[in-house]
Enzyme design. Structure first.
Site: not given
Ligand code: HH2
Length: 260
Positions: A205, A240
């Protein structure tokens, strides 16, 4: 939880697994390192445009069916905010709903989870993907995320979903600044008292890109590794991730240290 994005525009792997055969090959390569495969047909990256239900179904259903036809028996989660997509995916062989809106966009998704006896991931997001990164604000991000997740659990249970079927997720990067993301990871353990398994998605991210000065999401595996290790130490049960092979080893080492 290994990510398979069947989209043209996901922020780190968009366009890579858009055909059934490429998605299947990728699933087969990461399956040995995963407990869950997460299939998504709509990007939720900041600024992403919504996808029509029919288009999302066209992307995910053939992949879910192919995974089952090729003998992949791992639980499959469907990464969607749409009740209809969730329902069709469960019928096609998925087992878990991963809803980044926690039922805010389509509350009927709780009915689907209940009727199919499916597990559901409830994630915190401030606002909507299109606008969530414009100016996210909190007085106390950890407490506000916690309160949101508490009430999302209550709403799901009021719709007939068993608490044992619910996992929660602070939604790293969803309507959060760099500091908000860091505070949530640092104080993640405060969410464990909600009594549900904790899922955390830090993989590749942009906060990692900012910290490591790394604009290419595919080169963020080392930063991802650090954030995953911290997340496990602070109570995460499910990670995840895109780089399942690497993070599998992180899980083994951190789990061993925690359990000694
Ligand atoms: N992050 C993304 C998508 N789905 N689901 C949960 N539960 N938690 C997350 O943190 C999460 C999620 C975003 O990552 P990705 O799927 O790789 O990108 P895109 O949304 O662009 O497809």
């Amino acid at each position: 939880m290994g990510v398979i994005n069947v989209t043209p525009d996901s922020f780190s792997d968009g366009g890579q697994f858009q055909t059934v055969s490429s998605a299947l090959r990728h699933a087969q390569s990461i399956a040995p390192y995963c407990d869950i495969l997460d299939i998504g047909g709509e990007s939720t990256r900041p600024g992403a445009q919504p996808v029509a239900p029919a288009e999302e179904l066209d992307r995910v259903l053939p992949v879910i069916r192919a995974l089952r036809e090729h003998g992949i028996t791992l639980p499959i989660s469907i990464d969607t905010t749409k009740a209809q997509v969730a329902e069709m995916a469960l019928k096609a062989g998925a087992n878990i709903i991963n809803d980044v809106s926690a039922g805010r966009f389509e509350p009927d998704i709780f009915r689907v989870a209940r009727d199919y006896g499916a597990s559901i991931v409830l994630m915190h997001m401030q606002g909507q993907p299109r606008t969530m990164q414009i100016n996210p604000q909190y007085k106390d991000v950890v407490q506000e995320v916690k309160q949101f997740l508490q009430s999302a659990i209550e709403i799901a249970m009021a719709c007939g979903v068993n608490k044992e079927a619910i996992a929660i997720d602070p939604g790293i990067g969803f309507g959060k600044t760099l500091e908000h993301n860091l505070l949530l990871l640092r104080h993640l353990s405060q969410l464990t008292s909600l009594g549900c398994p904790l899922l955390v998605g830090v993989s590749r991210k942009s906060f990692i890109g900012t910290l490591c000065d790394q604009p290419d999401p595919q080169q963020r595996v080392w930063g991802t590794t650090a954030a995953c290790a911290v997340a496990i130490m602070h109570g995460a049960h499910i990670l995840r991730v895109h780089d399942a092979r690497a993070i599998y080893d992180v899980c083994k080492v951190v789990d061993a240290i925690q359990q000694v």
